[in-house]
Structure formats: structure tokens, C-alpha cells
Write an enzyme that holds these catalytic residues in place. Structure first.
Site, short mmCIF file in Angstrom:
data_model
loop_
_atom_site.label_atom_id
_atom_site.label_comp_id
_atom_site.label_asym_id
_atom_site.label_seq_id
_atom_site.Cartn_x
_atom_site.Cartn_y
_atom_site.Cartn_z
N GLY A 18 0.83 -1.21 0.00
CA GLY A 18 0.00 0.00 0.00
C GLY A 18 0.86 1.25 0.00
O GLY A 18 1.86 1.31 0.71
N ARG A 79 1.27 -5.19 -5.26
CA ARG A 79 1.56 -6.37 -4.43
C ARG A 79 1.81 -7.51 -5.43
O ARG A 79 0.93 -7.86 -6.18
CB ARG A 79 0.38 -6.67 -3.51
N ASP A 110 5.72 -5.07 5.98
CA ASP A 110 6.33 -6.38 6.23
C ASP A 110 6.23 -7.35 5.05
O ASP A 110 7.17 -8.12 4.80
CB ASP A 110 5.80 -7.02 7.53
N THR A 132 4.41 2.51 5.59
CA THR A 132 3.02 2.03 5.73
C THR A 132 2.28 2.92 6.71
O THR A 132 2.84 3.32 7.74
CB THR A 132 2.95 0.57 6.21
N ASP A 134 0.03 1.89 8.53
CA ASP A 134 -0.51 1.04 9.60
C ASP A 134 0.32 1.05 10.90
O ASP A 134 -0.18 0.61 11.93
CB ASP A 134 -0.62 -0.42 9.12
N ASP A 136 2.62 -0.94 11.80
CA ASP A 136 2.54 -2.31 12.31
C ASP A 136 3.85 -3.08 12.19
O ASP A 136 3.86 -4.31 12.20
CB ASP A 136 1.41 -3.07 11.59
N ARG A 178 -5.37 -2.31 8.70
CA ARG A 178 -5.34 -3.78 8.50
C ARG A 178 -5.57 -4.47 9.84
O ARG A 178 -6.60 -4.21 10.46
CB ARG A 178 -4.00 -4.21 7.88
O1 F6P Z 1 -1.42 -1.39 4.53
C1 F6P Z 1 -2.06 -0.20 4.20
C2 F6P Z 1 -3.53 -0.41 4.00
O2 F6P Z 1 -4.13 0.82 3.66
C3 F6P Z 1 -4.27 -1.07 5.17
O3 F6P Z 1 -4.58 -0.16 6.18
C4 F6P Z 1 -5.46 -1.65 4.49
O4 F6P Z 1 -5.94 -2.77 5.18
C5 F6P Z 1 -4.92 -2.06 3.14
O5 F6P Z 1 -3.75 -1.31 2.93
C6 F6P Z 1 -5.88 -1.83 2.00
O6 F6P Z 1 -5.30 -2.34 0.85
P1 F6P Z 1 -5.85 -2.06 -0.61
O7 F6P Z 1 -5.47 -0.66 -0.99
O8 F6P Z 1 -5.17 -3.07 -1.45
O9 F6P Z 1 -7.33 -2.21 -0.55
#
Ligand code: F6P
Length: 338
Positions: A18, A79, A110, A132, A134, A136, A178
Site C-alpha cells: 500500500g 503487491r 512487512d 506504511t 498502519d 505495524d 489492516r
Molecule cells: O497497509 C495499508 C492499507 O491501507 C491497510 O490499512 C489496508 O488494510 C490495506 O492497505 C488496504 O489495501 P488495498 O489498498 O489493497 O485495498
């Protein structure tokens, strides 16, 4: 395994997973630090996909000008499923070798580090930079984008609160993160939420929330803000149940991807710049399989295996403060500072 103390002349940089505000500042820092130290620097597009498809370009200092203030990532991100296979990892390493890339800076979370670790096993030196929203990643108290994201969410929540108060409603506001609750925890404190639901702490006892809403209404509160972490989720159905149980109109707002965009804060720009430079310095020292972090007031580097193995929990003292600032001050405070 990647060899130590190998002198490098060419590096690459990619953003993966992300996007996060401040990633551009980190890319810019890698490019300019690298050029400043006599390296050739490749920008790899769309994360590891760029290595699979040979979508990369040698960058100049000018290529990254006018980017520090921009949200998102100028290298784009993805990803990459192929990077989870040995064949994909070998392919990525071959592309690196073809372009002479001996060291790679991976800006991401991660999942991105797992890819980096696999590349290191294919002989490419790698250093991770935490990017990130998050927050995390266990080895670091700071990740690029978290500060901007909290501020963006905080402003949005203030706006929801205005309308929620006007209608004397209860509002559940779901923030990203997340499986991690830090974004929710910080928004909960910054926005003065009445309830904060974190995946690490929530016991799914809705009766406590119902009692809290009824109690605060009895005390004359015109709003009731519940910050719900994405890891708990189900905000819309929760709103329906709370409304039915309390008789108080309840709305759910899911902030979503707006939390990932926007111009980075000064903190994200500055910390990302430092971390980007540090990643290049580590590669130039011959280091590999390291992750840049910020801990105990210092920028430091950590072993990538260690960073991936540890689980980041919620800071108990911060959580206690969040509880004390919402409804918890009515109960006995259990102060334990770590
Ligand atoms: O890791 C960053 C994040 O925004 C999380 O908070 C969320 O769960 C995820 O990515 C959403 O991913 P995507 O943009 O692929 O929907």
C-alpha cells in the site's frame, strides 16, 4: 546468502504494498544520497512487478525534484504475487544482475520485506525502509505515512463529529490499519472518542458500548464517537445493532483510502528523508538484510528476520491513556508506565 562488505556501484529503489504519504520523500532521498555517493540509481516501477517486467529507469536528481510534497509514490506500487514463488524470486534477482543492481532499497511494509529477504537469499543486498500508514512493523516506533494518515483521518473525523452533534447521533467511524489498531488508537485520542475499538483489545462485548452510549446521553452528551479499527470492522452492521439497542440514531462512516492520500506532513517528509539516506549508507557499508527503524528517539537499523519475527502489540500505557480520556476516567486508573 548476500555477502557482507561488498562494494556496490549501482542500487535500485522500489515501493511495494500500500502506498503511504512520504514515500516520495524516501525515494528522493535514496536517489540523491546515492548519486551524491557516486552510485548509479535505478527506480523500479510497480514494486517487484518492475523486476519481473524489467520496468525500471536510471534516475537523475532532477527526476525526483518537485516530489517531496506529493502524496502517493512516483514509482507506483503493487503487491506482486510472483515474488512469493522461488521462480519469481530468481527472476527478480536475474533482472537486478542484468542491470548491475547490487543493492536494493525496498520501501514498504512487512510483506515487502519478505520479498526483500527472498531476494537477499538470491544474492542481492537489500535494506528495508518502513513505509506504511498502519504502523505495524515491530522494530520501529515510526513508519512513513502514519503521521499524515492520522492527521488526515483526524480532520475527517472532526467533520463527522460536527454533523453527528447537530443531529444528536452516535457515529461509528472506521479507520484503516489492516490488523493493527494504532491508527484507531491515535485517532481515538486525537478526536476525543467515547469508545475506541482495536483488534488487539476489543472483546466483542457490545453491551459495554451500548451502556456507554446510554450513560453518556444521560449525562447530556450530544454526540457519541466510536472509532472502530478496520481489523474489528463490520461498522455498518454494528451501527444497526447499536441503534436498535439504544434507540439513538447511529451512522457508520468508513474513511477508506482517503487516509492514504494527500501531501505528507513535515514529520513524514523529514523522517522519510533521513531513512532513505540511511538505507543507502547501510548498503554502502556492505550491509544487507537490514530494516531502518526509529526507536527510543534514534534512527537505527535492525535485522530483517528479527523485524519480521516480532509481533507489534499496542502500547499499554497509550491504550490506558486513551481509555482514561474517553469514559475510563470514571473508573479507577491503573497507571503503569512502560
Ligand atoms: O497497509 C495499508 C492499507 O491501507 C491497510 O490499512 C489496508 O488494510 C490495506 O492497505 C488496504 O489495501 P488495498 O489498498 O489493497 O485495498
Amino acid at each position: 546468502m548476500a555477502s557482507e562488505k561488498k562494494e556496490i556501484k549501482t542500487i535500485g529503489v522500489l515501493t511495494s504494498g500500500g502506498d503511504a504519504p512520504g514515500m516520495n520523500a524516501a525515494i528522493r532521498a535514496v536517489v540523491r544520497r546515492g548519486l551524491g555517493r557516486g552510485l548509479k540509481v535505478y527506480g523500479i516501477y510497480r514494486g517487484y512487478d518492475g523486476l519481473m517486467e524489467e520496468d525500471l529507469k536510471e534516475l537523475t536528481g532532477k527526476d525526483v525534484s518537485d516530489t517531496i510534497q506529493k502524496g502517493g509514490t512516483v514509482l507506483y506500487t503493487a503487491r506482486c504475487a510472483e515474488m512469493r514463488t522461488l521462480e519469481g524470486q530468481k527472476h527478480a534477482a536475474e533482472t537486478c544482475r542484468k542491470y548491475g543492481i547490487e543493492g536494493l532499497v525496498v520501501i514498504g511494509g512487512d510483506g515487502s520485506y519478505r520479498g526483500a529477504q527472498c531476494l537477499a537469499h538470491q544474492g542481492i543486498n537489500v535494506v528495508g525502509v518502513p513505509g506504511t500508514i498502519d504502523l505495524d512493523i515491530s522494530c520501529t516506533e515510526y513508519t512513513i505515512g502514519f503521521d499524515t494518515s492520522v492527521n488526515t483521518a483526524m480532520e475527517a473525523i472532526d467533520k463527522v463529529r460536527d454533523t453527528s452533534t447537530s443531529h444528536e447521533r452516535c457515529s461509528i467511524i472506521e479507520v484503516m490499519g489492516r490488523n493493527a489498531g494504532y491508527l484507531a488508537l491515535w485517532c481515538g485520542i486525537a478526536n476525543g472518542a467515547e469508545d475506541i475499538l482495536l483488534p488487539e483489545k476489543y472483546d466483542y462485548d457490545e453491551q459495554k458500548i451500548i451502556d456507554n452510549i446510554i450513560d453518556s446521553r444521560r449525562r447530556g452528551k450530544k454526540h457519541h464517537i466510536i472509532i472502530n479499527a478496520e481489523g474489528v470492522g463490520h461498522s455498518a452492521s454494528m451501527a444497526r445493532r447499536l441503534e436498535a439497542a439504544t434507540g439513538i440514531e447511529t451512522r457508520a462512516t468508513i474513511l477508506g483510502h482517503m487516509q492514504r492520500g494527500g501531501s505528507p506532513t513535515a514529520k513524514d517528509r523529514v523522517y522519510a528523508s533521513i531513512m532513505g539516506c540511511m538505507a543507502v549508507d547501510l548498503l554502502m557499508e556492505g550491509k544487507s538484510e537490514r530494516v531502518v527503524g526509529y526507536k527510543n528517539g534514534k534512527f537505527q537499523d535492525f535485522d530483517i528476520d528479527e523485524a519480521l519475527a516480532m509481533v507489534k502489540g499496542i502500547d499499554e500505557y497509550q491504550y490506558e491513556i486513551a481509555t482514561a480520556m474517553s469514559g475510563g476516567y470514571k473508573k479507577d486508573a491503573k497507571v503503569k508506565r512502560s
